[in-house]
Write a protein that holds these residues in place. Sequence first.
Motif: not given
Length: 647
Positions: A128-157
């Motif tokens: 597992s990987i935990l991703v955290q961030w500070e609130a962004v001004y005027m943002a109402i939502g966030f999109s986070v995606s993860i994939m293997q750095a070598n480009g193989l496999g699927r992308i989670w979003k």
Amino acid sequence: MAGRWKKCLSLIGFSLICLKVVISAKTAPEIPTIDQAYSKISNSITVEWATVPGATSYLLTAEDGDTVIETMVTNSPGTVTGLKAATLYQITIRSISAAGRSQASLPKQAKTVLAAPILEVSSPSPDSILVQWEAVYMAIGFSVSIMQANGLGRIWKENTTNTSLTFSSLDAGTLYTIKAYAWNANGIPGDDSTCNQRTMACAPGRVMIQEDPPGHLSVAWSNVDLGDYYVAFVKSDDGWEVHCNTSTTQCSFLSECGFTYFISVFAYNKAGQSPLGDVFNYTTAPCCPSDINPVLVSSERVEVVWSPVRGAELYETKAVAGSNVVECNDTAPACTLSALECDTTYSVTVYSLSEVRGINTSCRSRFITTGPCSPEIINISKDAFSTIHVHWRSTNNDATYTVTAQGEKGLYQCSSTGESCTMGGLPCGSVFSVTAVAETQAGWSLPSYSMPLETVPCCPTGMTVTQVTQSVINVSWTIGMAAQTYVTVLESHIGQSKCHTHQSHCLLGCITCGINYTVALKAISATGLTADCAYQSYSSNACCPLGVKLYRLGPNGIRIYWQASRGSANYSTDLYGSKGIFTCTPSAGLSFCDVTEIPCGDVYTVMVSPVAETGLKLTFCPQKIYSVTCSGSTLGMVIYRGKRNAE
């Protein structure tokens, strides 16, 4: 305090630009038209417009009501950086040429996109990987995606309104790339953040940036464990980008003055790229003005102008000549150096300054020599031939001096490389103002203080000498320009007679008859200047005869007899009676003359007059009255009845 200073500088700069636009409105280039303005990065807005003929650069301005940000670019598209994320800006553009700046274009509004979330990534477990961030001004939502750095496999979003997200069921020991961005109420995405996470090659640290020599950026960083090679990216604030691929921990890049460069370094190994480390920025020194044009205004003042240069917020102009230093600071690309020393060579340098980098000390100097010093007229003298000699004092080197005498009757000049010159041909009876100027290769000096010059009065154009009586002559003449009084001198070997008058004639007495005289005339002005005008020889007339007597020569004849005066002279006799006028001219050398056929029984006025060499008969001798009777002896003396003065 720094923020306030920036704001103040921006407002001052904006005001000066506005002022310059007004001044140069007649010659400034056309106003550009903005095609579109958009933001793809949260701290910048890109503007596109049509090229303006003759424009050499453009000034982009972004205003949000609180601050004004300006950027100078050379062509379209141009980018205004240093903006606040998620902020609405009003964008204008001005075209710039050597003639000046145009007015601002019609504004366009553009809003910067949301800032990228700042990610903190960790791996709490092997899958597992935990991703955290500070609130962004005027943002109402966030999109986070993860994939293997070598480009193989699927992308989670995943989309979320929270500020953290955990990805699970990942492959252990694998390098993953995480990307996240925020979106606003309109669904427009902002900047994205990217980082890599695995059991952690790290981004290079301790990045150091140096510019040595100017024009060369050196980027160095610390070595990273598990790093096989490194890539350093350098991007300038106008969008230009270059990178360096190296197995060492240093790269060099060419740089230009007046730019801000954004630098990031990544480490790579078989698993891929390291996470993004800190992004560094480096601002090079502002450019030096290259088209400096010093113009000599006067012997003590020089105007220096140049074109604005990239990165300069302030200019410092300095003129140095030995221990004499004159300087001025201004945000405008112009400076007037005053209180300079005349006929002196100065080293003139224009330095550019910026708040971030300070002063650029590598700017090249130019040399200018100030105009010559004004000469000082010492005196003006006149010789016997009415030639004017002007003498002056000066400290200039290799100067030519021109002296000008100007008056109502024209302008007269003489020139010299020394300290005096001569002027001739000035008209009489005139007043002139005399000044001197110096000329060198640097230009002309200011004129000297003027000195008045008065020429001698004009001589009369003619002089006439007339004998009034035996001992008095009348000298007359025409009026001479600027002459107030006249002196007439009658001189001979036996003495002198003088007359001083303001009239145009003069009676001179005590004249001795039959003597050669010299008549001199002088014209004198109101200030006492004297012109020796005329010398004329004059011979006084012969003296009137003495002992004039009449004798009868018969019934109808008369002999006039006289005693000749001193000197030789010819005489003429005239008898005036009621029955006519009778004239007799004796032979040369004789002192009597016979008149025949004269009526008797009448009273005659008799005058014996000397005759001048010109043949003119003088009329000032005394007249005698005789009665010629018809009775009595035909021979003998005629009865004398009296005498009267000549008319």
